[in-house]
Scaffold this motif. Sequence first.
Motif, PDB file in Angstrom:
ATOM      1  N   LEU A  88       0.793  -1.230   0.000  1.00  0.00           N
ATOM      2  CA  LEU A  88       0.000   0.000   0.000  1.00  0.00           C
ATOM      3  C   LEU A  88       0.824   1.278   0.000  1.00  0.00           C
ATOM      4  O   LEU A  88       0.275   2.376  -0.113  1.00  0.00           O
ATOM      5  CB  LEU A  88      -0.956   0.010   1.199  1.00  0.00           C
ATOM      6  CG  LEU A  88      -2.366  -0.537   0.898  1.00  0.00           C
ATOM      7  CD1 LEU A  88      -2.302  -1.993   0.485  1.00  0.00           C
ATOM      8  CD2 LEU A  88      -3.278  -0.342   2.086  1.00  0.00           C
TER       9      LEU A  88
ATOM     10  N   ALA B  88       2.693   2.490  -2.353  1.00  0.00           N
ATOM     11  CA  ALA B  88       2.486   3.198  -3.627  1.00  0.00           C
ATOM     12  C   ALA B  88       1.083   3.777  -3.745  1.00  0.00           C
ATOM     13  O   ALA B  88       0.927   4.986  -4.009  1.00  0.00           O
ATOM     14  CB  ALA B  88       2.789   2.273  -4.800  1.00  0.00           C
ATOM     15  N   PRO B  89       0.015   2.986  -3.563  1.00  0.00           N
ATOM     16  CA  PRO B  89      -1.321   3.567  -3.715  1.00  0.00           C
ATOM     17  C   PRO B  89      -1.660   4.643  -2.684  1.00  0.00           C
ATOM     18  O   PRO B  89      -2.431   5.557  -2.971  1.00  0.00           O
ATOM     19  CB  PRO B  89      -2.268   2.362  -3.581  1.00  0.00           C
ATOM     20  CG  PRO B  89      -1.464   1.259  -3.012  1.00  0.00           C
ATOM     21  CD  PRO B  89      -0.058   1.517  -3.394  1.00  0.00           C
TER      22      PRO B  89
ATOM     23  N   GLY C 292       0.601   6.684  -1.463  1.00  0.00           N
ATOM     24  CA  GLY C 292       1.434   7.830  -1.801  1.00  0.00           C
ATOM     25  C   GLY C 292       2.379   8.277  -0.699  1.00  0.00           C
ATOM     26  O   GLY C 292       2.978   9.347  -0.797  1.00  0.00           O
TER      27      GLY C 292
ATOM     28  N   ARG D 183     -10.961   4.884   3.307  1.00  0.00           N
ATOM     29  CA  ARG D 183      -9.814   4.794   2.388  1.00  0.00           C
ATOM     30  C   ARG D 183      -8.987   3.551   2.688  1.00  0.00           C
ATOM     31  O   ARG D 183      -8.611   2.808   1.773  1.00  0.00           O
ATOM     32  CB  ARG D 183      -8.959   6.065   2.538  1.00  0.00           C
ATOM     33  CG  ARG D 183      -7.639   6.034   1.747  1.00  0.00           C
ATOM     34  CD  ARG D 183      -7.841   6.438   0.306  1.00  0.00           C
ATOM     35  NE  ARG D 183      -6.589   6.356  -0.442  1.00  0.00           N
ATOM     36  CZ  ARG D 183      -5.662   7.324  -0.506  1.00  0.00           C
ATOM     37  NH1 ARG D 183      -5.846   8.461   0.154  1.00  0.00           N
ATOM     38  NH2 ARG D 183      -4.573   7.161  -1.240  1.00  0.00           N
TER      39      ARG D 183
ATOM     40  N   GLU E 121      -8.431   0.281   0.230  1.00  0.00           N
ATOM     41  CA  GLU E 121      -7.100  -0.075  -0.270  1.00  0.00           C
ATOM     42  C   GLU E 121      -6.660  -1.453   0.229  1.00  0.00           C
ATOM     43  O   GLU E 121      -6.102  -2.254  -0.534  1.00  0.00           O
ATOM     44  CB  GLU E 121      -6.076   0.981   0.142  1.00  0.00           C
ATOM     45  CG  GLU E 121      -6.312   2.363  -0.447  1.00  0.00           C
ATOM     46  CD  GLU E 121      -6.124   2.406  -1.960  1.00  0.00           C
ATOM     47  OE1 GLU E 121      -5.684   1.409  -2.562  1.00  0.00           O
ATOM     48  OE2 GLU E 121      -6.427   3.462  -2.549  1.00  0.00           O
TER      49      GLU E 121
ATOM     50  N   ARG F 178      -8.746  -4.069  -1.606  1.00  0.00           N
ATOM     51  CA  ARG F 178      -8.307  -4.236  -2.991  1.00  0.00           C
ATOM     52  C   ARG F 178      -7.058  -5.116  -3.057  1.00  0.00           C
ATOM     53  O   ARG F 178      -6.957  -6.018  -3.896  1.00  0.00           O
ATOM     54  CB  ARG F 178      -8.037  -2.869  -3.620  1.00  0.00           C
ATOM     55  CG  ARG F 178      -7.592  -2.954  -5.087  1.00  0.00           C
ATOM     56  CD  ARG F 178      -7.322  -1.574  -5.674  1.00  0.00           C
ATOM     57  NE  ARG F 178      -8.541  -0.806  -5.799  1.00  0.00           N
ATOM     58  CZ  ARG F 178      -8.773   0.357  -5.198  1.00  0.00           C
ATOM     59  NH1 ARG F 178      -7.851   0.883  -4.403  1.00  0.00           N
ATOM     60  NH2 ARG F 178      -9.907   0.986  -5.370  1.00  0.00           N
ATOM     61  N   TYR F 179      -6.115  -4.868  -2.151  1.00  0.00           N
ATOM     62  CA  TYR F 179      -4.898  -5.686  -2.137  1.00  0.00           C
ATOM     63  C   TYR F 179      -5.201  -7.134  -1.780  1.00  0.00           C
ATOM     64  O   TYR F 179      -4.730  -8.065  -2.454  1.00  0.00           O
ATOM     65  CB  TYR F 179      -3.888  -5.109  -1.146  1.00  0.00           C
ATOM     66  CG  TYR F 179      -2.752  -6.073  -0.866  1.00  0.00           C
ATOM     67  CD1 TYR F 179      -1.868  -6.455  -1.885  1.00  0.00           C
ATOM     68  CD2 TYR F 179      -2.579  -6.640   0.391  1.00  0.00           C
ATOM     69  CE1 TYR F 179      -0.852  -7.368  -1.654  1.00  0.00           C
ATOM     70  CE2 TYR F 179      -1.560  -7.544   0.635  1.00  0.00           C
ATOM     71  CZ  TYR F 179      -0.701  -7.908  -0.392  1.00  0.00           C
ATOM     72  OH  TYR F 179       0.296  -8.818  -0.158  1.00  0.00           O
TER      73      TYR F 179
ATOM     74  N   SER G 119      -6.509  -9.215  -4.535  1.00  0.00           N
ATOM     75  CA  SER G 119      -5.669  -9.360  -5.724  1.00  0.00           C
ATOM     76  C   SER G 119      -5.115 -10.772  -5.839  1.00  0.00           C
ATOM     77  O   SER G 119      -4.943 -11.484  -4.839  1.00  0.00           O
ATOM     78  CB  SER G 119      -4.512  -8.355  -5.679  1.00  0.00           C
ATOM     79  OG  SER G 119      -3.571  -8.714  -4.667  1.00  0.00           O
TER      80      SER G 119
END
Length: 311
Positions: free
Chosen positions: A50, A52-53, A55, A258, A262, A265-266, A269
Amino acid sequence: MNPRIIGFCVAIVVSMPAYAQDYPNKTIRIVTSPIGGGNDFPARLIAAALTAPMGQQIVVDNRPTVLIADIVAKSPPDGYTLLLTGSAHWIGPLVEKMNYDAVRDFAAVTLVDRSPNVLVANPTLPVKSVRELIALAKSRPGDVNVAVGGPGSSNYVAAVLFEHLAQVRMTRISYKGNAPAITALLSGEVQLMFSSAGAVAPHMKSGRLRALGVSSAKPSPFAPGVPAIGESGVQGYVSEVLHAMYAPAKTPSAIVTRWNTEVGRYLRSAQARDIFLKAGIEPSPSTPEELVEIMNAEVGRLTKVIKAAAR
């Protein structure tokens, strides 16, 4: 209504999205148990995935397990300190007084993963099934010993629930972590242990440990060929290893959402599923509300059993 009050309310409503949009703008930390433990594994995967996503850099802050919840509960509710922990978070307070309330002092983010425990024995213990273990334990009350973690840990709960439902009495020997407990079991210092499938799979394969049953409601693909304890003479037995993520109470809902989005989503995957499943763990993201429901259900199911065992 007073115009100044109206203006103040509007300012709050307008500022909330701006605050969420500005987040994050500095390093985030995930507080969890010491390196190498069951909590540390998903925390490191999530932090790496996480960064990268989100930031911003996400670091894992390893602390003694007994301190991690208190640290996060007392942290600012700004989304820069999160907790990743196991079911001891809500079961531990049933055993001993804690400095936090597992529901009131935290904002639930998501369930992270779940996996069954496998009941494994040192081959010197003269049993090859759960039924044989129950018969032995009933004939020799207290003589059979089982390795457990701290009060409220997943294998502590698994052992206590087994004793309660099977109506046997064993001697629980405490260890500071899964690794030293497995070492003690391999050496014959203890005879039994409930452990995550991934941690003992190599030893089951080599024959150094004998699997007697799995703690899920049905046989698990993580322990092929091992029968469910609930189908082996201990009706209703289910005791899973759960990990979940939290933020301090009063963390803005936009930030909680948030993180829920996130992390979910990970965990959904293909990459995450491959890593987790190979470790004998099922990624299991949830809504915050579902996590609270799971916690409440587990507390309701286990309160009497755990408190009786702690006497």
